[in-house]
Design a protein around this motif. Structure first.
Motif, short mmCIF file in Angstrom:
data_model
loop_
_atom_site.label_atom_id
_atom_site.label_comp_id
_atom_site.label_asym_id
_atom_site.label_seq_id
_atom_site.Cartn_x
_atom_site.Cartn_y
_atom_site.Cartn_z
N PHE A 1 0.42 -1.34 -0.21
CA PHE A 1 -0.29 -0.45 0.16
C PHE A 1 0.53 1.64 0.12
O PHE A 1 0.93 1.93 -0.60
CB PHE A 1 -1.02 -0.08 1.27
N GLU A 2 1.77 1.09 0.76
CA GLU A 2 2.44 2.12 0.94
C GLU A 2 3.44 2.87 -0.82
O GLU A 2 3.65 3.57 -0.68
CB GLU A 2 3.80 1.93 1.92
N LEU A 3 4.09 1.38 -1.46
CA LEU A 3 5.11 1.54 -2.34
C LEU A 3 3.56 2.25 -3.62
O LEU A 3 3.87 2.99 -4.42
CB LEU A 3 5.09 0.44 -2.69
N PHE A 4 2.27 2.09 -3.53
CA PHE A 4 1.77 2.24 -4.45
C PHE A 4 1.26 3.63 -3.93
O PHE A 4 0.71 4.17 -5.19
CB PHE A 4 -0.11 1.35 -4.58
N SER A 5 0.98 3.69 -3.47
CA SER A 5 0.47 5.16 -2.61
C SER A 5 1.63 6.24 -2.25
O SER A 5 1.16 7.52 -3.30
CB SER A 5 -0.46 5.17 -1.23
N LYS A 6 2.33 6.36 -2.15
CA LYS A 6 3.77 6.89 -2.21
C LYS A 6 4.68 6.51 -2.69
O LYS A 6 5.82 6.87 -1.68
CB LYS A 6 3.89 7.82 -0.64
N PRO A 7 4.97 6.56 -3.96
CA PRO A 7 6.42 5.79 -4.84
C PRO A 7 6.79 7.07 -4.57
O PRO A 7 7.10 7.97 -5.11
CB PRO A 7 5.67 5.40 -5.82
N LYS A 8 8.66 6.56 -4.43
CA LYS A 8 9.36 8.42 -4.30
C LYS A 8 10.22 7.34 -5.54
O LYS A 8 10.53 8.79 -5.80
CB LYS A 8 9.86 7.52 -2.79
N HIS A 9 10.95 6.73 -5.81
CA HIS A 9 11.79 6.03 -6.27
C HIS A 9 11.36 6.63 -8.11
O HIS A 9 10.02 5.83 -8.35
CB HIS A 9 11.99 5.21 -6.18
N PRO A 10 12.26 6.91 -8.71
CA PRO A 10 11.62 6.88 -10.57
C PRO A 10 11.32 5.62 -10.84
O PRO A 10 10.35 5.25 -11.32
CB PRO A 10 12.89 7.80 -11.46
N VAL A 11 11.82 4.70 -10.76
CA VAL A 11 11.71 3.59 -11.00
C VAL A 11 10.32 2.80 -11.09
O VAL A 11 9.80 2.07 -11.60
CB VAL A 11 13.04 2.64 -10.84
N THR A 12 10.25 3.39 -9.21
CA THR A 12 8.69 2.74 -9.02
C THR A 12 7.70 3.06 -9.79
O THR A 12 6.43 2.64 -9.66
CB THR A 12 8.96 2.38 -7.51
N LYS A 13 8.18 4.28 -9.68
CA LYS A 13 6.96 5.52 -10.72
C LYS A 13 6.58 4.59 -12.05
O LYS A 13 5.55 5.15 -12.23
CB LYS A 13 7.26 6.61 -10.23
N ARG A 14 7.67 4.94 -12.42
CA ARG A 14 7.79 4.20 -13.86
C ARG A 14 6.76 2.39 -13.80
O ARG A 14 5.99 2.51 -14.47
CB ARG A 14 8.93 3.86 -14.37
#
Lengths: 340, 222
Positions: A226-239
């Motif tokens: 949930f954290e990663l989906f709602s508040k992604p930080k790193h550009p790779v994650t966002k991609r």
């Protein structure tokens, strides 16, 4: 519990050293469904194979229930592998054994008695819902059925840990869903810890409770799903999450000193309150809504809103303070970030 | 009509002995070359660098030996192994003695084909077995051997056919057999009917071997 500490792996290829994994640290608790996501070549296949020592790391350790498997002798490795199941993208069933014999394989290897093998095989066929395919050969099965046999085989020796190497990557979407549901059921009813690697964000979203993002051999971000989906930080994650399209979908026509662009993330509680309208009333700024959407991850909701706020310096400052006071995750978008 | 009848009678009288000799030579050398060539093929394949039993130097030596044996023309090999035949069989020439060079020629051939069959298996099935804690021996007997078996059977079929043709050459060193019959009666004795009859019989044998080989192959494939 599995603990990966300072794990690195380098290959030497034609006199050039390639660092496949750089200083990986991960903690996987019992009962987790832990996802490791990365593009092909990111090092995730190497990483998952270090856990059962199909790959030898260059440095670092892997602790399984406190035992460092890097220190094990060859025969001990065979024993520990029998407690760790593994499934693969290409299923890797033996073509000349029928389903029951495929599932029996790890039991034969471990030296089980024949009558015990038969009972256990029937139990497992039932678990994966393939009792009627007992005497079918792999070539007679669909991809999803093959993966079910592979799962049964992986669990045959009472594994406590299941490693999934791109287990759904060669399956169609609906079969993927059913395999993921089976993995979830196994995790819930048998308490088996699952570590899976994938390049599909949907897989993570569907079943993982925790996730690590790996890029060029390094873990760049980790946390709960949930954290990663709602508040992604790193550009790779966002991609991986496809945020680029949302944030870059609008060319601002009001760029200037008095306009700021923000991405707001509303988590569960804040989503219920009229924050934007309160902000306008209190500070007198103008708000232009550019894009927005609401998503849910495993029954938890979050919303993203991209807005532009215009007003004088003081009002902008106040507006930002107001947003930060609420349970919002505020991120300013600047031009160069939109082009990422 | 009468003439054809005469030819048949002649062939029926001439044929049985050389036919049996050929079958004997081929059968014996097939058995020995499979017994020795299959393990050799396995070892060359699994001793490769990224396989389950990496032994770099052993691998190099075996590959070199196989290549040397494979590059010798059979007719030279036959003469070169005379001392060995004498040592093993007690004779340099004759049908039984010819089994020695035939086996030696077929071993590297079988080893190459079997090595290829092993190496072409998808690595994934071996990796899966490794992940389940199978030992090297268990992987050989429970994974590689059964999975490669259909392909190995094709290789053996090919070997038998090769041995039939080599065994005809063995006639040249007094090995007897159909090749000897064809050369002595057909070629040197100007009896074309014998020559043609022998060729037809050889053709029939090769067809039968290929047919049986394919049949077994198909029954093994799942």
């Amino acid at each position: 519990m599995i603990e990966i500490k300072d794990l690195s792996k380098s290959f030497i290829d034609k006199n050039i050293t390639v660092d496949a994994l750089k200083n990986i640290n991960l903690k996987i608790e019992k009962g987790d469904i832990y996802g490791i996501i990365g593009l092909s070549g990111a090092g995730k296949s190497t990483l998952i194979r270090c856990i059962n020592r199909l790959e030898e790391p260059t440095t670092g350790s892997v602790l399984i229930d406190g035992q460092d498997i890097m220190k094990l002798k060859d025969e001990e490795i065979l024993k520990i592998r029998r407690r760790i199941g593994m499934i693969f993208q290409s299923f890797n069933l033996l073509s000349r054994r029928d389903c029951s014999k495929n599932i029996a394989f790890p039991l034969e290897v471990a030296g089980y008695h024949k009558t015990n093998i038969d009972d256990r095989v029937n139990e497992l066929l039932d678990l994966v819902g393939l009792t009627d395919k007992k005497h079918s050969y792999p070539s007679q099965l669909s991809g999803g059925q093959k993966q079910r046999v592979a799962i049964a085989r992986a669990l045959a020796g009472k594994a406590e840990l299941l490693l999934c190497d791109e287990a759904t990557s060669s399956l169609d979407p609906s079969t993927t869903k059913s395999i993921l549901a089976l993995l979830k059921q196994i995790n819930a009813t048998l308490g088996i810890t699952i570590i899976l690697i994938t390049h599909q964000m949907e897989v993570i979203k569907e079943i993982c409770n925790k996730v690590a993002v790996i890029s060029e051999g390094e873990i760049v971000e980790m946390g709960t799903t949930f954290e990663l989906f709602s508040k992604p930080k790193h550009p790779v994650t966002k991609r991986f999450l496809g945020h680029k399209s949302l944030e870059g979908s609008y060319e601002s026509n009001a760029q200037g000193d008095n306009t700021r662009r923000y991405k707001l993330t509303f988590l569960q509680e804040s989503a219920r309150q009229p924050i934007i309208s309160q902000m306008i009333k209190r500070t007198g700024v103008e708000v232009n809504i550019i894009a927005g959407h609401i998503s849910n991850v495993q029954e938890k909701y979050y919303g993203n809103l991209i807005i532009e706020i215009s007003g004088d310096c003081e009002a902008l400052q106040k507006a930002l303070e107001y947003l930060n006071q609420n349970e919002l995750y505020v991120e300013e978008l600047v031009d160069n970030e939109r082009v990422v | 009509m009468n003439e054809l009848y005469d030819i048949l009678i002649k062939l029926m009288n001439l044929m049985p002995q050389p036919l049996l000799e050929t079958l004997y030579m081929v059968a014996a050398s097939t058995v020995f070359s499979v017994l020795l060539g299959v393990p050799l093929g396995f070892i060359t394949a699994i001793s490769e660098e990224n396989h389950i039993w990496p032994h770099k130097n052993l691998n190099r030596v075996l590959n070199l030996l196989i290549n040397i044996a494979r590059s010798l023309p059979f007719i030279i090999l036959m003469i070169a192994v005379f001392p060995l035949s004498k040592f093993l069989i007690g004779r340099r020439i004759g049908t039984t003695a010819a089994i020695v060079p035939l086996t030696i020629a077929a071993i590297p051939f079988v080893a190459r084909l079997v090595g290829g069959s092993v190496k072409e298996l998808t690595w994934g099935i071996i990796e899966a077995a490794l992940s389940m804690g199978a030992s090297t021996m268990q992987i050989i007997y429970k994974v590689i051997l059964p999975e490669a078996l259909p392909s190995i059977v094709s290789g053996i079929t090919l070997t038998v056919i090769n041995l039939i043709s080599y065994s005809a050459m063995a006639g040249a060193i007094g090995g007897g057999g159909l090749g000897d019959l064809a050369i002595r009666f057909g070629y040197q004795g100007f009896q074309e009917d014998v020559l043609i009859g022998t060729v037809l019989v050889l053709l029939a044998i090769v067809q039968l071997v290929q047919f049986l080989g394919d049949k077994i192959y198909k029954s093994l494939i799942r």
